[in-house]
Structure formats: C-alpha cells, structure tokens
Design a protein around this motif. Structure first.
Motif, PDB file in Angstrom:
ATOM      1  N   GLY A  26       0.803  -1.216   0.000  1.00 17.76           N
ATOM      2  CA  GLY A  26       0.000   0.000   0.000  1.00 17.76           C
ATOM      3  C   GLY A  26       0.833   1.260   0.000  1.00 17.76           C
ATOM      4  N   GLY A  27       0.236   2.345  -0.543  1.00 15.57           N
ATOM      5  CA  GLY A  27       0.911   3.634  -0.613  1.00 15.57           C
ATOM      6  C   GLY A  27       0.348   4.624   0.379  1.00 15.57           C
ATOM      7  N   CYS A  28       0.924   5.819   0.381  1.00 16.23           N
ATOM      8  CA  CYS A  28       0.508   6.862   1.320  1.00 16.23           C
ATOM      9  C   CYS A  28      -0.782   7.525   0.840  1.00 16.23           C
ATOM     10  CB  CYS A  28       1.616   7.901   1.475  1.00 16.23           C
ATOM     11  SG  CYS A  28       1.902   8.888  -0.026  1.00 16.23           S
ATOM     12  N   TYR A  29      -1.263   8.499   1.620  1.00 15.88           N
ATOM     13  CA  TYR A  29      -2.512   9.151   1.245  1.00 15.88           C
ATOM     14  C   TYR A  29      -2.345   9.981  -0.028  1.00 15.88           C
ATOM     15  CZ  TYR A  29      -0.713  13.524   3.282  1.00 15.88           C
ATOM     16  OH  TYR A  29       0.033  14.640   3.564  1.00 15.88           O
ATOM     17  N   HIS A  71     -10.575   7.833  13.769  1.00 14.41           N
ATOM     18  CA  HIS A  71     -10.912   8.143  12.378  1.00 14.41           C
ATOM     19  C   HIS A  71     -12.360   8.603  12.262  1.00 14.41           C
ATOM     20  CE1 HIS A  71     -10.542   8.107   8.059  1.00 14.41           C
ATOM     21  NE2 HIS A  71     -11.580   7.281   7.942  1.00 14.41           N
ATOM     22  N   GLU A  72     -13.226   8.019  13.056  1.00 14.20           N
ATOM     23  CA  GLU A  72     -14.635   8.420  13.028  1.00 14.20           C
ATOM     24  C   GLU A  72     -14.796   9.873  13.481  1.00 14.20           C
ATOM     25  OE1 GLU A  72     -13.467   5.675  14.261  1.00 14.20           O
ATOM     26  OE2 GLU A  72     -14.306   4.167  12.894  1.00 14.20           O
ATOM     27  N   GLU A  73     -13.956  10.305  14.408  1.00  9.98           N
ATOM     28  CA  GLU A  73     -14.014  11.693  14.874  1.00  9.98           C
ATOM     29  C   GLU A  73     -13.529  12.650  13.787  1.00  9.98           C
ATOM     30  OE1 GLU A  73     -13.296  11.513  19.654  1.00  9.98           O
ATOM     31  OE2 GLU A  73     -11.601  10.885  18.410  1.00  9.98           O
ATOM     32  N   VAL A  74     -12.524  12.235  13.023  1.00 14.00           N
ATOM     33  CA  VAL A  74     -12.043  13.056  11.919  1.00 14.00           C
ATOM     34  C   VAL A  74     -13.132  13.164  10.848  1.00 14.00           C
ATOM     35  CG1 VAL A  74     -10.307  13.277  10.090  1.00 14.00           C
ATOM     36  CG2 VAL A  74      -9.634  12.440  12.354  1.00 14.00           C
ATOM     37  N   HIS A 102      -8.411   8.168   3.150  1.00 15.05           N
ATOM     38  CA  HIS A 102      -7.347   7.186   3.347  1.00 15.05           C
ATOM     39  C   HIS A 102      -7.383   6.803   4.829  1.00 15.05           C
ATOM     40  CE1 HIS A 102      -3.075   5.640   3.496  1.00 15.05           C
ATOM     41  NE2 HIS A 102      -3.534   5.070   2.391  1.00 15.05           N
ATOM     42  N   GLU A 103      -8.138   5.772   5.097  1.00 15.22           N
ATOM     43  CA  GLU A 103      -8.393   5.393   6.483  1.00 15.22           C
ATOM     44  C   GLU A 103      -7.101   5.074   7.228  1.00 15.22           C
ATOM     45  OE1 GLU A 103     -11.256   2.185   8.814  1.00 15.22           O
ATOM     46  OE2 GLU A 103     -10.091   1.567   7.049  1.00 15.22           O
ATOM     47  N   HIS A 104      -6.163   4.415   6.542  1.00 19.08           N
ATOM     48  CA  HIS A 104      -4.942   3.984   7.205  1.00 19.08           C
ATOM     49  C   HIS A 104      -4.135   5.166   7.743  1.00 19.08           C
ATOM     50  CE1 HIS A 104      -1.954   0.964   8.151  1.00 19.08           C
ATOM     51  NE2 HIS A 104      -1.024   1.776   7.687  1.00 19.08           N
ATOM     52  N   SER A 105      -4.216   6.326   7.069  1.00 21.88           N
ATOM     53  CA  SER A 105      -3.513   7.539   7.518  1.00 21.88           C
ATOM     54  C   SER A 105      -4.407   8.450   8.346  1.00 21.88           C
ATOM     55  CB  SER A 105      -2.984   8.323   6.308  1.00 21.88           C
ATOM     56  OG  SER A 105      -1.993   7.605   5.624  1.00 21.88           O
ATOM     57  N   PHE A 149     -14.334   8.803  -1.248  1.00 20.28           N
ATOM     58  CA  PHE A 149     -14.945   8.704   0.076  1.00 20.28           C
ATOM     59  C   PHE A 149     -16.210   7.848  -0.018  1.00 20.28           C
ATOM     60  CE2 PHE A 149     -18.004  10.510   3.203  1.00 20.28           C
ATOM     61  CZ  PHE A 149     -17.337  10.109   4.362  1.00 20.28           C
ATOM     62  N   GLY A 150     -16.334   6.882   0.857  1.00 16.77           N
ATOM     63  CA  GLY A 150     -17.485   5.997   0.865  1.00 16.77           C
ATOM     64  C   GLY A 150     -17.242   4.675   0.186  1.00 16.77           C
ATOM     65  N   ALA A 151     -16.100   4.535  -0.522  1.00 14.02           N
ATOM     66  CA  ALA A 151     -15.787   3.260  -1.184  1.00 14.02           C
ATOM     67  C   ALA A 151     -15.430   2.213  -0.139  1.00 14.02           C
ATOM     68  CB  ALA A 151     -14.631   3.440  -2.169  1.00 14.02           C
ATOM     69  N   SER A 152     -15.675   0.967  -0.470  1.00 14.92           N
ATOM     70  CA  SER A 152     -15.422  -0.116   0.482  1.00 14.92           C
ATOM     71  C   SER A 152     -13.934  -0.289   0.784  1.00 14.92           C
ATOM     72  CB  SER A 152     -15.989  -1.432  -0.067  1.00 14.92           C
ATOM     73  OG  SER A 152     -15.385  -1.746  -1.322  1.00 14.92           O
ATOM     74  N   GLU A 153     -13.075   0.136  -0.154  1.00 19.45           N
ATOM     75  CA  GLU A 153     -11.627  -0.007   0.055  1.00 19.45           C
ATOM     76  C   GLU A 153     -11.073   0.989   1.075  1.00 19.45           C
ATOM     77  OE1 GLU A 153     -12.630  -1.429  -4.063  1.00 19.45           O
ATOM     78  OE2 GLU A 153     -13.088   0.325  -2.807  1.00 19.45           O
ATOM     79  N   ARG A 154     -11.835   2.021   1.398  1.00 15.40           N
ATOM     80  CA  ARG A 154     -11.436   3.063   2.362  1.00 15.40           C
ATOM     81  C   ARG A 154     -10.094   3.695   1.995  1.00 15.40           C
ATOM     82  NH1 ARG A 154     -14.581   2.560   7.067  1.00 15.40           N
ATOM     83  NH2 ARG A 154     -13.941   4.731   7.449  1.00 15.40           N
ATOM     84  N   GLY A 155      -9.820   3.795   0.676  1.00 17.90           N
ATOM     85  CA  GLY A 155      -8.618   4.466   0.213  1.00 17.90           C
ATOM     86  C   GLY A 155      -7.425   3.571   0.011  1.00 17.90           C
ATOM     87  N   PHE A 156      -7.593   2.251   0.163  1.00 21.13           N
ATOM     88  CA  PHE A 156      -6.474   1.330  -0.028  1.00 21.13           C
ATOM     89  C   PHE A 156      -6.499   0.784  -1.450  1.00 21.13           C
ATOM     90  CE2 PHE A 156      -4.188  -2.670   0.228  1.00 21.13           C
ATOM     91  CZ  PHE A 156      -3.082  -2.324   0.987  1.00 21.13           C
TER      92      PHE A 156
END
Length: 732
Positions: free
Chosen positions: A392-395, A624-627, A647-650, A706-713
């Motif tokens: 995986g890559g960065c945001y 992440h939910e707060e962001v 990008h959920e991971h970041s 935003f909203g995709a199942s991959e959450r940015g991955f």
C-alpha cells in the motif's frame, strides 16, 4: 627551762606563717604566672625559628597537607548540580559537568529540580560549604521547563516576600548557566537570568559569571550551545579550583594597566568578618540597578575597586556616579557591536556558519537522516518501503496518484520558524526566522539527495516481499515531497531548486508553515503547494505551532492571501489535535474563504512517541470516526467544497473544490506528464505562458473515493496488519 616556753618557741614560726599566708599564696601565683609567660615566649621563638628554616612548600604541606590534617580548612565540601530540562540537553550538561568536578576529588550530586523542594532544602545550602550550580532551560514564551516550574515559582515569590528578606540565602554560593535560543529575542535565556537575579536578591553569592547557551548557531558566541557550555564550564572549574584553595578570584574590569590587574591577586577567604560584610554590602549597592546583568561577584578593576571601597566624601559622589555611568555606556556600546557582528551569522574568519552542528548531525543521523552539505537532508519514507513490498501507498497516492515507491522525501532547509507540538522530528532540527547560514548550491543538493535516496533504496534489494518491478522503478525518482522537516521555502535558492527538479521530470510537493508570505508570492509554479493550517485562531495557533515571529498571526493570514493568488494546485493541510483545535469549525470556514484552496487535507495528529519537547500524548489523537465527523461538519460551512477521498490507514480525508468534479466524477489526481509539459512551456516563455490547476488534473479511481469499500487502499496491493504495531517515525 619551762616546758611551756619550749612549746611556744616551736609554734611561733608556724603561727607567723599562718598569719601571713595570703602573701605566700600571692607569691606562688605570681611565680606560676611568670613561668607560664616564659614558656609561651620560648615556644613562640621556637616556632619562628622553625618557619624560617623550612621552605614555603614544606610549610604548606605541614599546615594543609597530611601532617596536620586535623587543622585543614575545607572551603568547598562539594558541588550540587541542579537542572531543569525539557529535551534533555540541560541534564546532559549536568552529567558532563559532574564528571569534570569529580576529577577535582569533590563529591557531586545531580538533582532534578522537579524532585527538589526549595521550601525545605534550599536554606540548608546557607550553612553548608557546597557550591550550587543551576542549569536551567527557557521554554515556550520565556517560561521555565515543566521540571523547573515549581522551583522558579517558589524562588520568585520568596525574592519578593519581605518575610524572607535580603539575607535569607546569605552564605550560599551559586552559579547559573542558562539554555535558550536567541531567535526568541524577547525572552532569550529569560529563566537563567531570573534564577540568577532571584538568588542574588535573597542574599546568595554568585561565584562565576552567568553563562548563556544559545541553540542558534548563527548568534551563539562559540558556534553552538555545546561550545557555549564548554567555555562556561572551563571558567567555572577555574573558579572552583580557586575556591578549593581558599581564594576568591575577581573578574577583570577591563581598565588594567599593562595587563596587571590587582583584581587577579587572590586573597584568603579568612578575612575579617566586618571587612567581608562591608564588601558584600558595597557590591550590592553597585548592582542594585541591574543585579541580573552583573557577571560575577566583583566586576571592577582592582585599582578602581579600592578607590570606591574607601571612604568617599559626599562632594565626590557625583564624580563616581559619572564614572560608573560612563563605564555602563561603554559596556552597552561594546555589547551592541558584538550583537551586530553576531547578526551577520559569520564566524571569526568572516565565513557564514553551517546550519548543521556536529551535535545536530549526530542526532539527526541516529534518526535515519542522510545529511547533505551544511543544511539539507533526505530520508526514506515508511510508505516508500511499504509500496516497494506491495503493501500500500501513502494518502498522496490515494488522493493525487503519487507512486509512493518513487517519491523522494527531502528538504533544502532543516531550519524551521515553528516548534509545533506534534512535530514528528522531536525538535531536533534548528529554528530561525531568516537565512543566516552558509548556503549550498541547489545543483549539489539535488544531486546528493537523489544519490542518497537511491542508496537507501538499494538496501531493499533481495529483501523478502520487495517486488522486482517496483524496486527498479524506485531507483528512478519521479516525485519529490519537500516536507521532510524544516521550512524549505526559507532556502534562498528554492526557485532554482524547483526548476532543477522539473528539468529532471520530477514533480514537486512543497509544504510551508504559513510564516513567509513574501516567499510564497515569489514562488515559481510547483506541482502542488501546501500550507499548514494547524489552528484557526491566534491563541490556538500560538499554542500548537509555537511560532518564532512576534507577528505570526498577521504572517499567517498574509500567507493564506498569497496562496489565493496562485494558479497552480493549492492545499490547506489541517492537523487535528483533540481538545486543542477540533472545536473551531466556524473559524476554519472563514480561513478557507480567505485562501480559497483547491483542496483541504484533514488529518488526525500522528503520535510519534513520548517527547520531552512536547506534551502531546495518545489522548490527543482523534479516532478516524471523529475526523470524519469533523469533516462532515466543516463541509456544511463551506458550500463550494465536498468530501472527495479518504485514506483510512492515515486517518486522513480530502475535501476538494467542486471545480474538480466533472459531471459526477472527481478529478483530484494529477497528470504528471502534462504538468511537466506545462511548466516547461512556462520556463521557455520566461513566465508569460501561465497555466492553472485544471490544466493537469486526472480522474480519480473509484477505490480512492470517500465511501468506497476499500477506504482508500489500492486494491492492487495487499494490506498488511502488524501484530505488534510500532510507532511511526516518518511520513509525508
């Protein structure tokens, strides 16, 4: 013969003696007294003969050495080193000083001021024969460090409390070395100066000049704070050795003739009590105006000192005051000249000093930096390593299509104008408000940056999981994130550096902290220009970024206005710190209208481990939910923007201006080849042929939205979950 007469004749002498017994006693007493006096005179003569027959060295040995240990006077029984440190520098200096003192066969105690109660313990130093050393750092806004806060508060209150009085600490001997940074000109070494002043006001006696260490290598008297400390330590040890011998050194006042200063002639500490008190009172009278600026206990030349110490006629007071005022003016003029020389940022040879000191080089190298020249550096981002292994890559990969394994994270300036609480570099880099260091050429910086980056990539050859095709691609740098550390825009040749990047077909992502509006206006086109918007009000910005500039808020606003005039892609970068800046939605919305950025990145603060330079903890990191909730509420206040990517991971989301939404599709990605064509046309035309952000946009893939199942991955990669998560020490 009558027997009674014989008896009377024998007893009559005894009766006579009895009657005159007083005179007999008196005679005995006088005789004994005379004998005692004779013995005293004889012993005194013998002692004088003995002194004349032995050399002085032998006398000293017999008096102060092993022959007569029980008569030896102890002038210094030990040294207590107190430190108040935030980043550990003062603590390190305390250890170094202790090692030197131990070599003098003196006991040493190192004491953290956080664990010291001055209310109960400080008075003990009055009767003891210790020398107390205070190594204290100045923290944000001239305040003491957390560990020294209570000690300084108590000392200040005691110095102003009439119940303690001016003789409360009389008999205590002390020395102060302050640690600070002269770029904070309004409160440089304020804590050290205050501790020195408060101890003096309570009657303690300074044994050596106050030392002032300066983290700013440009203005530092000796080139670095470590060198400042070494110079002061040498002076302190010399004074300590003199005190051990019962001597009292005086500093030269600078008015000596032929280099012979009577103030350097040491007298014994065993002086008459009245004389010492008179000198002490006289010294206090002289220093009454500026007690904290005096550098030692007695700072006048010997000849002048004697003339002032003697009885002064009232008619002569005017002459003496004129002389003292003249001396003070000369001293101020000399300090002004020294300050002006220091501001040039040059060493004794007239050359500018290097930004990277040996100590800084060692600290940054331990953190994994590859340092370049005298002020630049490069480091391998953890996302570069991740994408090399297909994890995986960065945001930036998710939001803008960067190939993380081909991204070089670097900076042409390690210096910064802020000391942000969430700085992932733990404030090991230098700080400054303008360029005053030796400057390296941009060609050399870029060449060595690429070489160092490639060498770090080479280390992954053969590492399990590294994909061969990505390893080969990684050797060819395509993107440059000028966000490693510091303030890249401070580098005077930043435009030349950007031009060199673009000539090599390398895209540029430049981050600035919104404190240099003029430099932003003068900046040539970059692929994407970031401004860190860490807070939305003056108070919170000062608390979070801890800027060096006094007019930091106006500079911040002017930087946002300068950003609005840029035609290429612009980004606000918001870092959310829970309980500090997450409740300022309306103010953030107003700032958005001021700079009108193309994109707004909202990211939860990254906790990079415990740092003595910051009070940030895991409690300040939002979920992440707060962001997401913050972004949803912010978007409601800025109608021209919508949430585009995630990008959920970041722990990061991207808000984009609606002009990047073509129909129902987002075009937040970048056409890097098209950008290189446009910027080349700009250069060829001498800047007359401009272009805009929409000229090099590209469609955003579905998985990044935003909203995709991959959450940015990126689905091309395989997400790797660590069993034992470690802190992130790098990122972009």
């Amino acid at each position: 013969m009558d027997p009674s007469m014989d008896t009377w004749d024998l007893s009559s002498p005894l009766i006579s003696l009895w009657i005159n017994r007083f005179y007999i006693y008196l005679g005995f007493a006088v005789s004994i007294s005379l004998w005692i006096c004779v013995q005293i005179v004889i012993k005194k003569q013998d002692r004088n003969l003995q002194e004349n027959s032995f050399p002085k060295a032998t006398q000293d040995l017999m008096t102060n050495g092993f022959v007569s240990l029980h008569n030896k006077d102890i002038f210094v029984s030990g040294v207590k080193i107190f430190y108040g440190s935030q980043t550990g520098t003062a603590k390190g200096f305390a250890t170094v000083l202790a090692e030197t003192v131990v070599s003098l066969d003196l006991p040493v105690a190192i004491i953290n001021l956080k664990e010291y109660d001055p209310d109960d313990c400080l008075i003990e130093e009055v009767t003891g024969r210790n020398v107390c050393v205070f190594l204290v750092a100045t923290y944000t806004d001239g305040r003491p460090t957390e560990s020294a806060e209570w000690f300084c508060k108590w000392l200040e209150e005691a110095s102003r409390d009439f119940r303690f009085g001016k003789t409360y600490l009389k008999g205590m001997r002390y020395a102060v070395f302050g640690l600070g940074n002269s770029v904070y000109a309004s409160h440089f070494n304020k804590v050290g100066k205050n501790v020195d002043k408060w101890l003096w006001m309570l009657g303690a006696r300074r044994v050596v000049s106050r030392g002032e260490g300066d983290c700013d290598v440009v203005k530092s008297k000796h080139g670095s704070i470590e060198a400042d400390f070494r110079a002061w330590k040498t002076m302190f040890i010399s004074q300590l050795q003199a005190l051990q011998k019962g001597e009292r050194k005086k500093s030269c006042g600078g008015h000596c003739k032929k280099g012979k200063c009577e103030s350097h002639q040491h007298g014994s500490e065993e002086r008459e009590e009245g004389s010492e008190e008179q000198d002490e009172l006289h010294h206090r009278d002289i220093e009454e105006e500026e007690p904290c600026e005096g550098s030692s206990e007695e700072e006048f030349g010997g000849e002048d000192q004697q003339s002032i110490n003697s009885i002064v006629d009232v008619e002569d007071l005017g002459k003496i005051m004129d002389y003292m005022k003249k001396e003070k003016r000369e001293k101020e003029q000399q300090e002004e000249k020294t300050s002006l020389f220091g501001n040039t940022g040059r060493n004794e040879d007239g050359e500018r000093r290097a930004m990277i000191t040996p100590a800084l080089r060692e600290a940054l190298t331990k953190q994994g930096y590859q340092l370049i020249g005298s002020h630049s550096g490069v480091k391998l981002c953890r996302w570069t390593k991740s994408m090399l292994r297909g994890r995986g890559g960065c945001y930036k990969h998710t939001f803008y299509g960067i190939e993380s394994h081909r991204c070089m994270e670097t900076t042409p300036s390690l210096a910064c104008a802020n000391k942000c609480v969430f700085c992932w570099r733990h404030h090991t880099n230098p700080v400054g408000t303008e360029w005053r260091w030796k400057m390296d050429q941009p060609e050399m910086i870029l060449k060595e940056a690429i070489e160092n980056h490639q060498n770090m990539i080479k280390q992954f050859k053969g590492v399990p999981g590294v994909k061969a095709e990505r390893f080969e691609e990684g050797m060819m740098v395509k993107h440059c994130a000028l966000s490693l550390v510091g303030e890249p825009i401070m580098y005077p040749e930043i435009n030349s550096f950007l031009k060199l990047l673009h000539q090599r077909q390398i895209s540029s992502f430049l981050v600035t902290n919104a404190q240099f509006p003029a430099e932003i206006r003068n900046l040539k086109p970059v692929t994407q220009l970031y401004v860190s918007v860490d807070a939305s009000t003056k108070e919170s910005l000062k608390k979070i970024d801890r800027p060096l500039f006094k007019d930091f808020w106006q500079r911040f606003l002017d930087s946002l206005k300068a950003l609005a005039a840029k035609q290429q892609r612009t980004v606000y970068r918001l870092t959310l710190v829970k309980a500090w800046n997450v409740d300022e939605l309306q103010a953030y919305a107003q700032l958005v209208s001021l700079g009108n950025p193309d994109f707004i990145e909202v990211k939860g603060v990254t906790y990079c481990g415990e740092s003595s330079a910051s009070s940030l903890t895991m409690a300040h990191v939002p979920w992440h939910e707060e962001v997401v909730q913050f972004v949803l509420e912010l978007v409601d206040l800025i109608p021209d923007y919508e949430i585009a990517c995630e990008h959920e991971h970041s722990n990061c989301l991207l808000i984009a201006h609606k002009k990047f939404k073509v129909g129902s599709e987002w075009w937040t990605w970048i056409d890097y080849n098209r950008f290189q064509e446009l910027v080349q046309e700009y250069e060829d035309s001498g800047g007359s042929k401009t272009f805009s952000a929409k000229d090099y946009m590209a469609r955003t893939p579905h998985w990044a939205l935003f909203g995709a199942s991959e959450r940015g991955f990126d689905p091309k990669d395989t997400r790797h979950q660590r069993k034992n998560k470690s802190k992130a020490i790098s990122g972009c």
